[in-house]
Design a protein around this motif. Structure first.
Motif, PDB file in Angstrom:
ATOM      1  N   LEU A 165      47.770  37.105  30.543  1.00  0.00           N
ATOM      2  CA  LEU A 165      48.181  37.154  31.951  1.00  0.00           C
ATOM      3  C   LEU A 165      49.139  36.014  32.294  1.00  0.00           C
ATOM      4  N   SER A 166      48.947  34.863  31.694  1.00  0.00           N
ATOM      5  CA  SER A 166      49.873  33.744  31.921  1.00  0.00           C
ATOM      6  C   SER A 166      51.241  34.041  31.320  1.00  0.00           C
ATOM      7  N   GLU A 167      51.242  34.543  30.086  1.00  0.00           N
ATOM      8  CA  GLU A 167      52.505  34.853  29.399  1.00  0.00           C
ATOM      9  C   GLU A 167      53.322  35.883  30.176  1.00  0.00           C
ATOM     10  N   SER A 168      52.636  36.857  30.770  1.00  0.00           N
ATOM     11  CA  SER A 168      53.347  37.907  31.508  1.00  0.00           C
ATOM     12  C   SER A 168      53.685  37.495  32.939  1.00  0.00           C
ATOM     13  N   GLY A 169      53.244  36.290  33.366  1.00  0.00           N
ATOM     14  CA  GLY A 169      53.540  35.813  34.705  1.00  0.00           C
ATOM     15  C   GLY A 169      52.648  36.417  35.779  1.00  0.00           C
ATOM     16  N   ARG A 170      51.561  37.062  35.380  1.00  0.00           N
ATOM     17  CA  ARG A 170      50.691  37.720  36.353  1.00  0.00           C
ATOM     18  C   ARG A 170      49.701  36.773  37.017  1.00  0.00           C
ATOM     19  N   ILE A 171      49.475  35.617  36.400  1.00  0.00           N
ATOM     20  CA  ILE A 171      48.676  34.579  37.054  1.00  0.00           C
ATOM     21  C   ILE A 171      49.458  33.277  36.962  1.00  0.00           C
ATOM     22  N   PRO A 172      49.339  32.426  37.978  1.00  0.00           N
ATOM     23  CA  PRO A 172      50.129  31.188  37.982  1.00  0.00           C
ATOM     24  C   PRO A 172      49.639  30.186  36.948  1.00  0.00           C
ATOM     25  N   PRO A 173      50.551  29.581  36.206  1.00  0.00           N
ATOM     26  CA  PRO A 173      50.166  28.633  35.156  1.00  0.00           C
ATOM     27  C   PRO A 173      49.572  27.338  35.694  1.00  0.00           C
ATOM     28  N   ASP A 174      49.858  26.991  36.936  1.00  0.00           N
ATOM     29  CA  ASP A 174      49.380  25.710  37.461  1.00  0.00           C
ATOM     30  C   ASP A 174      47.875  25.692  37.753  1.00  0.00           C
ATOM     31  N   SER A 175      47.195  26.814  37.638  1.00  0.00           N
ATOM     32  CA  SER A 175      45.741  26.870  37.863  1.00  0.00           C
ATOM     33  C   SER A 175      44.950  26.914  36.559  1.00  0.00           C
ATOM     34  N   GLU A 176      45.602  26.649  35.428  1.00  0.00           N
ATOM     35  CA  GLU A 176      44.932  26.781  34.130  1.00  0.00           C
ATOM     36  C   GLU A 176      43.723  25.850  34.006  1.00  0.00           C
ATOM     37  N   GLU A 177      43.846  24.603  34.413  1.00  0.00           N
ATOM     38  CA  GLU A 177      42.719  23.668  34.307  1.00  0.00           C
ATOM     39  C   GLU A 177      41.550  24.121  35.155  1.00  0.00           C
ATOM     40  N   GLU A 178      41.828  24.645  36.334  1.00  0.00           N
ATOM     41  CA  GLU A 178      40.758  25.138  37.204  1.00  0.00           C
ATOM     42  C   GLU A 178      40.047  26.329  36.557  1.00  0.00           C
ATOM     43  N   ARG A 179      40.810  27.214  35.923  1.00  0.00           N
ATOM     44  CA  ARG A 179      40.206  28.349  35.209  1.00  0.00           C
ATOM     45  C   ARG A 179      39.313  27.857  34.068  1.00  0.00           C
ATOM     46  N   LEU A 180      39.824  26.878  33.293  1.00  0.00           N
ATOM     47  CA  LEU A 180      39.024  26.332  32.194  1.00  0.00           C
ATOM     48  C   LEU A 180      37.758  25.665  32.713  1.00  0.00           C
ATOM     49  N   ASP A 181      37.874  24.896  33.797  1.00  0.00           N
ATOM     50  CA  ASP A 181      36.686  24.259  34.381  1.00  0.00           C
ATOM     51  C   ASP A 181      35.644  25.299  34.753  1.00  0.00           C
ATOM     52  N   PHE A 182      36.088  26.365  35.397  1.00  0.00           N
ATOM     53  CA  PHE A 182      35.164  27.424  35.812  1.00  0.00           C
ATOM     54  C   PHE A 182      34.506  28.076  34.603  1.00  0.00           C
ATOM     55  N   LEU A 183      35.306  28.439  33.637  1.00  0.00           N
ATOM     56  CA  LEU A 183      34.792  29.114  32.446  1.00  0.00           C
ATOM     57  C   LEU A 183      33.791  28.237  31.699  1.00  0.00           C
ATOM     58  N   ILE A 184      34.148  27.005  31.469  1.00  0.00           N
ATOM     59  CA  ILE A 184      33.286  26.097  30.708  1.00  0.00           C
ATOM     60  C   ILE A 184      32.010  25.791  31.480  1.00  0.00           C
ATOM     61  N   THR A 185      32.127  25.583  32.782  1.00  0.00           N
ATOM     62  CA  THR A 185      30.946  25.312  33.605  1.00  0.00           C
ATOM     63  C   THR A 185      29.993  26.497  33.569  1.00  0.00           C
ATOM     64  N   GLN A 186      30.527  27.691  33.656  1.00  0.00           N
ATOM     65  CA  GLN A 186      29.664  28.872  33.663  1.00  0.00           C
ATOM     66  C   GLN A 186      28.889  29.021  32.349  1.00  0.00           C
ATOM     67  N   LEU A 187      29.519  28.726  31.253  1.00  0.00           N
ATOM     68  CA  LEU A 187      28.841  28.911  29.963  1.00  0.00           C
ATOM     69  C   LEU A 187      28.153  27.655  29.461  1.00  0.00           C
ATOM     70  N   ALA A 188      28.777  26.511  29.618  1.00  0.00           N
ATOM     71  CA  ALA A 188      28.183  25.289  29.088  1.00  0.00           C
ATOM     72  C   ALA A 188      26.948  24.871  29.860  1.00  0.00           C
ATOM     73  N   ASP A 189      26.866  25.265  31.128  1.00  0.00           N
ATOM     74  CA  ASP A 189      25.705  24.899  31.928  1.00  0.00           C
ATOM     75  C   ASP A 189      24.638  25.978  31.950  1.00  0.00           C
ATOM     76  N   THR A 190      24.796  27.008  31.142  1.00  0.00           N
ATOM     77  CA  THR A 190      23.805  28.076  31.058  1.00  0.00           C
ATOM     78  C   THR A 190      22.640  27.596  30.200  1.00  0.00           C
ATOM     79  N   PRO A 191      21.406  27.903  30.565  1.00  0.00           N
ATOM     80  CA  PRO A 191      20.268  27.477  29.747  1.00  0.00           C
ATOM     81  C   PRO A 191      20.436  27.871  28.287  1.00  0.00           C
ATOM     82  N   SER A 192      20.083  26.976  27.413  1.00  0.00           N
ATOM     83  CA  SER A 192      20.143  27.113  25.947  1.00  0.00           C
ATOM     84  C   SER A 192      21.550  27.051  25.377  1.00  0.00           C
TER      85      SER A 192
END
Length: 194
Positions: A165-192
Motif C-alpha cells: 500500500l505504501s509503494e502504490s501510494g495508497r497510504i501515506p508514508p509519514d505514518s509508518e512509525e505509528e503503524r509499526l507501533d500499533f502492530l507491535i503493541t497489539q502483538l507484543a503485549d498479547t499474553p504469552s
C-alpha cells in the motif's frame, strides 16, 4: 566424483547465479517487462540455448530471483533482529528491516510476493530460504509461546500490506512509525507473546 565433473558443476552453478543476478539487476533498473531471455543472454554473454539449459523460461527465472531474494531478506532480518538483545525491540527492528527491504528493492520484492510463481509457503516443498526468512519473525516471540507462528504470520501479512500500500501510494508514508507501533503493541503485549 571426478575433478572434471566437479569443475563443470561449479561452472554451471556460477552461470546460474550470474543469470539470476543479471535478471534481478535488469528488473531493478528497468522493471520486469524488460527481463527477456534475449536481453539476459546479451547481458550475461551466453546464448539463449545456454539460458534455457538453466531455466525453462521467464517464470523459472522469476522463481529463482524470488528464492535468492528470500535469502537476502532473511539475512537482512537476521542482522536487524540480532542487533538488539530485547525481544520487543528485535521485533521492531525486524519490522523496520522488512519495510526497508521492500522499499529499497521494489523489483525484487515484486518477484518475491507479487508476481505469480509456484513457490509454496507453509508447505513441505517450501524452499529453505523462505522458511529461514519467516523464522526470523518467529524468533521475535518467546519459544514458550504456542502461537508464535501465528503471530509471525500476522506480522508478516500486515507488513506486506503496509509495503504494497505504501509503494502504490495508497497510504501515506509519514505514518509508518505509528503503524509499526500499533502492530507491535497489539502483538507484543498479547499474553504469552512477550
Amino acid at each position: 566424483m571426478s575433478a572434471v565433473r566437479e569443475r563443470r558443476e561449479r561452472e554451471r552453478a556460477a552461470r546460474h547465479q550470474l543469470i539470476v543476478a543479471a535478471a534481478r539487476e535488469l528488473a531493478e533498473a528497468e522493471g520486469w517487462e524488460a527481463v527477456t531471455t534475449r536481453r539476459l543472454a546479451e547481458r550475461v554473454e551466453y546464448s539463449q540455448p545456454v539460458l534455457y539449459s538453466h531455466f525453462s523460461g521467464k517464470d523459472a527465472i522469476v522463481r529463482a530471483v524470488a528464492i535468492d531474494g528470500f535469502g537476502r531478506l532473511g539475512a537482512h532480518l537476521h542482522h536487524a533482529r540480532t542487533a538488539t538483545p530485547w525481544r520487543r525491540e528485535a521485533l521492531r527492528a525486524a519490522c523496520r528491516a522488512y519495510l526497508e527491504f521492500a522499499s529499497k528493492r521494489p523489483a525484487l520484492y515484486q518477484a518475491m510476493f507479487v508476481m505469480p510463481t509456484d513457490l509454496k509457503f507453509a508447505h513441505a516443498e517450501t524452499p529453505p530460504e523462505l522458511r529461514a526468512a519467516f523464522d526470523e519473525f518467529v524468533s521475535c516471540f518467546r519459544p514458550d509461546n504456542a502461537r508464535r507462528e501465528l503471530f509471525a504470520e500476522v506480522i508478516w501479512s500486515a507488513l506486506h500490506g503496509i509495503a504494497v500500500l505504501s509503494e502504490s501510494g495508497r497510504i501515506p508514508p509519514d505514518s509508518e512509525e505509528e503503524r509499526l507501533d500499533f502492530l507491535i503493541t497489539q502483538l507484543a503485549d498479547t499474553p504469552s507473546s512477550g
